[in-house]
Design a protein around this motif. Structure first.
Motif, PDB file in Angstrom:
ATOM      1  N   GLU A 381      32.803 117.115 -15.612  1.00 55.50           N
ATOM      2  CA  GLU A 381      33.376 117.667 -14.385  1.00 55.50           C
ATOM      3  C   GLU A 381      32.336 118.451 -13.587  1.00 55.50           C
ATOM      4  O   GLU A 381      32.326 118.414 -12.354  1.00 55.50           O
ATOM      5  CB  GLU A 381      34.557 118.573 -14.733  1.00 55.50           C
ATOM      6  N   GLU A 382      31.461 119.162 -14.288  1.00 56.56           N
ATOM      7  CA  GLU A 382      30.423 119.934 -13.604  1.00 56.56           C
ATOM      8  C   GLU A 382      29.426 119.014 -12.906  1.00 56.56           C
ATOM      9  O   GLU A 382      28.986 119.281 -11.786  1.00 56.56           O
ATOM     10  CB  GLU A 382      29.696 120.839 -14.607  1.00 56.56           C
ATOM     11  N   LEU A 383      29.068 117.913 -13.569  1.00 56.97           N
ATOM     12  CA  LEU A 383      28.178 116.939 -12.928  1.00 56.97           C
ATOM     13  C   LEU A 383      28.821 116.400 -11.651  1.00 56.97           C
ATOM     14  O   LEU A 383      28.160 116.278 -10.608  1.00 56.97           O
ATOM     15  CB  LEU A 383      27.869 115.785 -13.880  1.00 56.97           C
ATOM     16  N   VAL A 384      30.103 116.067 -11.743  1.00 57.59           N
ATOM     17  CA  VAL A 384      30.808 115.531 -10.573  1.00 57.59           C
ATOM     18  C   VAL A 384      30.858 116.577  -9.467  1.00 57.59           C
ATOM     19  O   VAL A 384      30.691 116.263  -8.276  1.00 57.59           O
ATOM     20  CB  VAL A 384      32.222 115.065 -10.976  1.00 57.59           C
ATOM     21  N   HIS A 390      23.096 119.188  -6.444  1.00 62.80           N
ATOM     22  CA  HIS A 390      22.075 119.152  -7.488  1.00 62.80           C
ATOM     23  C   HIS A 390      21.596 117.722  -7.772  1.00 62.80           C
ATOM     24  O   HIS A 390      20.408 117.475  -7.933  1.00 62.80           O
ATOM     25  CB  HIS A 390      22.629 119.736  -8.798  1.00 62.80           C
ATOM     26  N   PHE A 391      22.550 116.788  -7.840  1.00 64.32           N
ATOM     27  CA  PHE A 391      22.264 115.476  -8.426  1.00 64.32           C
ATOM     28  C   PHE A 391      22.542 114.330  -7.454  1.00 64.32           C
ATOM     29  O   PHE A 391      23.386 114.442  -6.562  1.00 64.32           O
ATOM     30  CB  PHE A 391      23.119 115.278  -9.687  1.00 64.32           C
ATOM     31  N   ASP A 392      21.846 113.215  -7.712  1.00 63.50           N
ATOM     32  CA  ASP A 392      22.073 111.974  -6.975  1.00 63.50           C
ATOM     33  C   ASP A 392      23.509 111.516  -7.232  1.00 63.50           C
ATOM     34  O   ASP A 392      23.884 111.249  -8.388  1.00 63.50           O
ATOM     35  CB  ASP A 392      21.075 110.918  -7.461  1.00 63.50           C
ATOM     36  N   PRO A 393      24.336 111.404  -6.210  1.00 62.33           N
ATOM     37  CA  PRO A 393      25.762 111.080  -6.436  1.00 62.33           C
ATOM     38  C   PRO A 393      25.970 109.717  -7.091  1.00 62.33           C
ATOM     39  O   PRO A 393      26.851 109.565  -7.946  1.00 62.33           O
ATOM     40  CB  PRO A 393      26.367 111.142  -5.033  1.00 62.33           C
ATOM     41  N   GLU A 394      25.195 108.735  -6.713  1.00 67.33           N
ATOM     42  CA  GLU A 394      25.372 107.406  -7.295  1.00 67.33           C
ATOM     43  C   GLU A 394      25.011 107.408  -8.785  1.00 67.33           C
ATOM     44  O   GLU A 394      25.702 106.782  -9.600  1.00 67.33           O
ATOM     45  CB  GLU A 394      24.516 106.381  -6.543  1.00 67.33           C
ATOM     46  N   LEU A 395      23.942 108.124  -9.131  1.00 64.24           N
ATOM     47  CA  LEU A 395      23.536 108.170 -10.537  1.00 64.24           C
ATOM     48  C   LEU A 395      24.528 108.969 -11.370  1.00 64.24           C
ATOM     49  O   LEU A 395      24.753 108.657 -12.545  1.00 64.24           O
ATOM     50  CB  LEU A 395      22.137 108.764 -10.663  1.00 64.24           C
TER      51      LEU A 395
END
Length: 443
Positions: A381-384, A390-395
């Motif tokens: 959930e935190e990654l999402v 922070h992060f590449d959405p597709e990856l």
């Protein structure tokens, strides 16, 4: 223990191999030649080269190719010679399976050779270069059938992807195997040129050279692994909480790479980058890495230098060249607020974007001095939540799909979080970023 389906598969393969052998023995034009080929198979089995802890490369396909011009499609029983070699690495049951597989592959290759008009029993000067067509087709058929049979047993035994196994056991190694398989044609030419079984002795030297080449490759790979492990252990001596972190980030990076369709050298490179992504912490003072309270500005600046230190450490190691970009930029953020270069979006190297997700995910699911490990679902959930910042959405989407499909084994608990520790920093965890003295904002 192998599954019931695996045992049925192996028994079925052995029955097919036995039937093909009986048919071939009843049809072979020169049984004496078959006996000599079986002896040559037994000899080549002694020259197996180890490419890993559980992987042995056999040169028996050279003998298999040689049987095609000499015996046509009836040379498969020669592979039974491998059954009598003594290898501690394999039980009799495993050797029986390997022999059955070799018999079936050799018969298929021989059938292809004969079907394409390959000459049997004699070779004339005008046979060349035309004979290369059926011989090459037979070699390809041998290796494809070998890869298919391996994929089948591995799929039944462990559920691995047959297509991925096929690619690993055929596409990535075929060209190197094709070259030495042509030694079988040389052996056949000498055999039919009135040398007979003595031709095997003349071809022995090239076979030994091929075996030496494989052994050198295995030694190089072992040296690579030793270097990687030494560097990984050097990182862990700096901070107890990073113990095993590199291996888990490597596993996560490999998982995401496979989800993206990577394989071969590229997949290995991103896994190596994951293992060594924090190698630059060797250059960060231990007191800073193990500090539980807020960081001073100078301490945080020293933390931010560890990607640069990492590139310096691996800079002269040639086989880690592809990993450098990932090590250098794994703390960049997709919105451009990361470090050390402030890159954003797709300007960040793809290896670094993969490592950023893998690094944060393992950090969140591991114990830290100020908190227990977070549940996998919570970390997902935190990654999402941080996709696009922070992060590449597709990856992130690809990684989440991989975790939900394959699951994730969180790090074992190594120590109990300290009671009452607050304000601790964690430059890998997006939910607990480093706190700098004199500032309420998170850098």
């Amino acid at each position: 223990m192998p599954s019931r389906a695996t045992r049925v598969y192996v028994i079925g393969l052995c029955v097919v191999a036995a039937s093909l052998s009986a048919w071939s023995l009843a049809s072979v034009p020169r049984p004496v030649d078959l006996i000599f080929f079986a002896g040559l198979v037994l000899l080549t089995e002694q020259f197996k080269a180890r490419l890993g802890r559980n992987v042995l490369v056999s040169l028996t396909s050279v003998v298999a190719v040689a049987t095609y011009p000499v015996l046509g499609m009836w040379g498969a029983p020669a592979l039974i010679g491998a059954l009598f070699t003594k290898r501690r690495a394999y039980s009799f049951d495993k050797r029986a399976y390997n022999v059955a597989q070799g018999v079936v592959c050799t018969f298929i290759g021989g059938a292809v050779y004969v079907a394409l008009g390959g000459e049997v029993g004699t070779l004339a000067r005008d046979s060349f270069p035309y004979i290369l067509v059926p011989v090459t087709a037979a070699i390809i058929a041998w290796h494809i059938s070998n890869a298919v049979l391996i994929s089948g047993v591995l799929w039944l035994d462990g559920g691995g992807s047959p297509l991925r196994t096929m690619k690993a056991n055929f596409v990535e190694v075929f060209l190197s195997f094709l070259g030495y398989s042509y030694l079988g044609l040389l052996l056949a030419v000498l055999w039919l040129g009135q040398l007979g079984p003595m031709a095997g002795l003349l071809v022995l030297a090239p076979l030994l050279v091929a075996r030496w080449a494989f052994a050198q490759y295995a030694a190089e790979q072992k040296a690579h692994q030793s270097t990687l492990q030494a560097l990984a252990q050097a990182i862990e001596t700096k901070d107890l909480y990073t113990r095993g972190h590199g291996e888990r980030v490597s596993k996560a990076a490999r998982m995401l790479g496979q989800q993206m369709g990577w394989d071969g050298d590229r997949l290995e490179a991103v896994a190596e980058a994951g293992l060594l992504h924090d190698v630059g912490k060797i250059g960060v003072p231990t007191r800073v890495l193990q500090k539980d309270g807020r960081l001073t500005e100078d301490e945080f600046e020293s933390i931010k230098l560890h990607p640069l230190h990492g590139v310096e450490v691996v800079g002269d190691i040639a086989f880690l060249e592809d990993a450098r970009a990932g090590i250098m930029h794994h703390h960049e953020r997709y919105d451009g607020t990361g470090y050390p270069s402030g890159l954003r979006a797709t300007d960040i190297p793809v290896f670094a974007r993969v490592l950023s997700i893998s690094d944060a995910f393992d950090c969140m699911t591991s114990v830290r001095s100020y908190r227990a490990a977070r549940p996998v679902d919570e970390a997902v959930e935190e990654l999402v939540r941080c996709r696009g910042t922070h992060f590449d959405p597709e990856l992130v989407d690809l990684f989440v799909a991989a975790v939900r499909r394959d699951g994730w084994q969180a790090a074992p608990v190594q120590t109990v979080p300290a009671v009452g520790v607050t304000g601790a920093f964690d430059h890998d965890d997006p939910a607990h970023p480093p706190q700098v003295e004199g500032s309420e904002a998170t850098p």
